[in-house]
Design a protein around this motif. Sequence first.
Motif: not given
Length: 333
Positions: A88-91, A123-124, A165-166
């Motif tokens: 996710g955070y790479s994208s 994401f981080i 995630l929330a």
Amino acid sequence: MYCDCYVIGHFYRQRQSGMENQTIVYILILSGLSDLPSLQLPLFLVFLMIYFITLSVNFLIILIIYTDCHLHSPMYFFLGTLACLDMGYSSVIVPRMLFDLLTDRRLISVQACITQFYFFFFFIASEVIVLAVMSIDRYIAICRPLHYTQIMNRKVCVQLVSITLAFGAIYSLVHTLFLSKLTFCSSNTLQSFFCDLPQLLQISCSDTFINILLIFVSWIFYGVVILGVTFYPYITILRTVLKIPSKNMRVKAFSTCSSHLTVVFLFYITAFFNYLYPNTNYNLKEDKVASVFYSTLTPFLNPLIYSLRNQEFITSLRKTLHRQWWGRVDNIL
């Protein structure tokens, strides 16, 4: 390069504030990785390969964990979650960076910049908490093995990931809402290749007290609370492992923890260097190197560290490839 009449007329608006005219910027310029034209294509090819490997290996980890019933355990459930977050955070960062390297345009709207920051921070923030949860999982597995399946059942694992995630989504939204209230004036060049919070606050002409206060709260929570939750269980884990009489069991216990510790150290060292290192003109290159490692190379290295040092995962991968190979041979015959 960007100062032609069309760009100025399209991207800037004048606002009267008291007796002063203030130029409000709606388009930002990313400084990029390098100003040398000769390096643009080589950097593009290098980071394209890194991004492709990052997605491929992380997706392979998720696929193997999902298809192999022997890997349906809490440790691999959290590892699969970590792989999703890495993808996710790479994208969020790399495609935009590749576009800028290929076109050398480097223009990004303020709205797009803030949106990129939101997803990057989400994401981080989620990954940091997942790493802490993985430490707790290792603590229960090694120090309380008889109660492991009762404590870390599937329902608890799903709840922990859902809460993580929330929380990451809400906390990132708070930062983003206060960031969206800022205005950006005549200085519109970000000394980075993506929209990161310190660089955005540096060029803002608004009062950033609330934003800085939120950063301070973040460092207290993540740098003290979450970091403590991540590392403290390993004190007890180390004591427990050293008491194990069997050498093979000690090696196996250490091997399951060493991969996680390596990823944690890699993540925190690059993050601390990126955000705590003084941001002065003489170390801009060092800051960019830290940002590259933190945002691009870490999600690339994480799956390699976990997969190459995990004998159970390698065995499962070999079995999967063997089944696929012989299945194709049987179909041909």
